[in-house]
Write a protein that holds these residues in place. Structure first.
Motif, short mmCIF file in Angstrom:
data_model
loop_
_atom_site.label_atom_id
_atom_site.label_comp_id
_atom_site.label_asym_id
_atom_site.label_seq_id
_atom_site.Cartn_x
_atom_site.Cartn_y
_atom_site.Cartn_z
N PHE A 1 0.84 -1.19 0.00
CA PHE A 1 0.00 0.00 0.00
C PHE A 1 0.87 1.24 0.00
O PHE A 1 1.49 1.58 1.00
CB PHE A 1 -0.88 -0.02 1.25
CG PHE A 1 -2.25 0.49 0.99
CD1 PHE A 1 -3.34 -0.35 1.00
CD2 PHE A 1 -2.44 1.83 0.70
CE1 PHE A 1 -4.62 0.13 0.74
CE2 PHE A 1 -3.71 2.31 0.43
CZ PHE A 1 -4.80 1.47 0.45
N ILE A 2 0.92 1.90 -1.13
CA ILE A 2 1.84 3.03 -1.27
C ILE A 2 1.09 4.35 -1.17
O ILE A 2 0.09 4.55 -1.86
CB ILE A 2 2.58 2.90 -2.60
CG1 ILE A 2 3.52 1.72 -2.45
CG2 ILE A 2 3.31 4.18 -2.97
CD1 ILE A 2 4.17 1.29 -3.69
N THR A 3 1.56 5.20 -0.27
CA THR A 3 0.84 6.45 -0.05
C THR A 3 1.75 7.48 0.61
O THR A 3 2.70 7.12 1.29
CB THR A 3 -0.40 6.21 0.85
OG1 THR A 3 -1.04 7.45 1.15
CG2 THR A 3 -0.02 5.54 2.17
N HIS A 4 1.44 8.75 0.38
CA HIS A 4 2.15 9.79 1.11
C HIS A 4 1.39 10.13 2.39
O HIS A 4 1.85 10.94 3.19
CB HIS A 4 2.27 11.05 0.24
CG HIS A 4 0.95 11.70 0.02
ND1 HIS A 4 0.02 11.20 -0.86
CD2 HIS A 4 0.36 12.76 0.62
CE1 HIS A 4 -1.08 11.95 -0.81
NE2 HIS A 4 -0.90 12.90 0.09
N ASP A 5 0.23 9.49 2.59
CA ASP A 5 -0.71 9.91 3.62
C ASP A 5 -0.64 8.97 4.83
O ASP A 5 -1.01 7.81 4.76
CB ASP A 5 -2.12 9.88 3.00
CG ASP A 5 -3.18 10.45 3.92
OD1 ASP A 5 -2.99 10.43 5.16
OD2 ASP A 5 -4.20 10.91 3.40
N LEU A 6 -0.16 9.49 5.94
CA LEU A 6 0.00 8.67 7.15
C LEU A 6 -1.33 8.20 7.71
O LEU A 6 -1.41 7.15 8.32
CB LEU A 6 0.77 9.46 8.22
CG LEU A 6 2.25 9.63 7.92
CD1 LEU A 6 2.84 10.73 8.78
CD2 LEU A 6 3.00 8.33 8.13
N GLY A 7 -2.39 8.98 7.46
CA GLY A 7 -3.73 8.56 7.90
C GLY A 7 -4.13 7.27 7.19
O GLY A 7 -4.70 6.36 7.80
N VAL A 8 -3.81 7.18 5.92
CA VAL A 8 -4.12 5.98 5.13
C VAL A 8 -3.31 4.80 5.66
O VAL A 8 -3.83 3.70 5.85
CB VAL A 8 -3.84 6.23 3.63
CG1 VAL A 8 -3.90 4.94 2.84
CG2 VAL A 8 -4.83 7.25 3.08
N VAL A 9 -2.03 5.04 5.92
CA VAL A 9 -1.16 3.99 6.44
C VAL A 9 -1.72 3.43 7.75
O VAL A 9 -1.82 2.23 7.95
CB VAL A 9 0.27 4.55 6.68
CG1 VAL A 9 1.09 3.62 7.54
CG2 VAL A 9 0.96 4.79 5.35
#
Ligand SMILES: Nc1ncnc2c1ncn2[C@@H]1O[C@H](COP(=O)(O)OP(=O)(O)O)[C@@H](O)[C@H]1O
Ligand SMILES: [Mg+2]
Length: 265
Positions: A200-208
């Motif tokens: 799961f690749i994201t810049h968003d820590l909320g998503v992580v």
């Protein structure tokens, strides 16, 4: 059966002088969800593209269930078998769907390619149901659908192949926050039902925080910190991770102070 569905060992990729990916290693347990987080330009997409096979690594291996993925090769059977190992969902569903093809036909085409000689109507209905698209959406063309619905189609198309791993690169970044939450919930349900592993690749820590068990933090092509998501986000060890956490907008947020801290890292 190997305990890891996906492994990367010592991946490197340079573009001229830019070391986009430097010595990146990770392991995704069967049915697990691993996040890669970092700012724009940290090498997340290049890592994803190497895993999927859209980009060649200069060094390092990608293994699926303990077997090296190897070069793409030319044979049709080999290409299809590789596609069944890893499927990717991109940020922008608008670009990855043919505007002339209706939703059910998108799924039928994929099923025909991978599982020829059988009737696919039931599986198409199953997939639509799995991603929460009704019969009306099934007959629609991409431009008649909302962004969230299009991303559901892209997810259904990836699932149709029955992959071992789904690589999601900023898969919810283009969506409104309320729609993001729906898609993240959907993805969590799908993982529970199918046991497909997620990168799961994201810049968003909320998503992580929301959808991963473990996380790698990347900065300038390198992994600076890795571990269980709750631990890394709860008690970050690396100053860069702390900075990423502090950069999440919230009341009292001071962008000037964060910019200064970033320069000094
Ligand atoms: N095809 C390419 N040609 C040249 N440079 C590239 C290419 N792809 C990525 N890069 C560079 O590699 C670095 C990492 O990019 P990328 O993997 O897209 O990071 P992220 O997804 O974290 O934003 C950036 O400096 C980017 O400009
Ligand atoms: Mg990217």
């Amino acid at each position: 059966m190997p305990e890891h569905v996906l492994e990367a060992t010592g991946l490197h990729r340079a573009f001229g002088d830019v070391h986009a990916v430097e010595d990146v290693s990770f392991a995704l347990p069967e049915g697990g969800s691993l996040g890669i987080v970092g700012e724009s330009g940290s090498g997340k997409t290049t890592t994803a593209r190497i895993v999927v096979g859209l980009e060649q690594a200069d060094a390092g291996d990608v293994l699926v269930r303990g077997r090296v993925r190897g070069a793409p090769g030319r044979g049709r059977a080999r290409r299809l078998a590789r596609a069944r190992e890893v499927q990717m969902v991109f940020q922008d569903p608008y670009l990855s769907l043919d505007p002339r093809t209706g939703v059910a036909d998108v799924l039928r085409e994929t099923l025909r390619l991978h599982f020829p000689g059988t009737d696919h109507d039931r599986r198409v209905r199953e997939l639509l149901d799995q991603v929460g698209l009704g019969t009306r959406a099934a007959e629609a063309r991409p431009r008649q659908l909302s962004g969230g619905q299009r991303q559901r189609v892209a997810i259904a198309r990836a699932l149709a192949v029955e992959p071992a791993v789904l690589v999601l690169d900023e898969a919810v970044a283009a969506l409104d926050v309320s729609v993001q939450a729906q898609i993240l919930n959907l993805l969590a349900d799908i993982r529970q039902d199918t046991g497909i592993g997620y990168l799961f690749i994201t810049h968003d820590l909320g998503v992580v925080r929301c959808v991963t068990d473990e996380v790698l933090v990347m900065r300038r092509g390198r992994v600076v910190e890795a571990g269980p998501t709750a631990e890394v986000l709860g008690a970050p060890q690396h100053p860069y991770t702390r900075l990423l956490l502090e950069s999440v907008p919230r009341p009292g947020w001071d962008p000037e102070a964060i910019a200064a801290a970033r320069r000094s890292l």
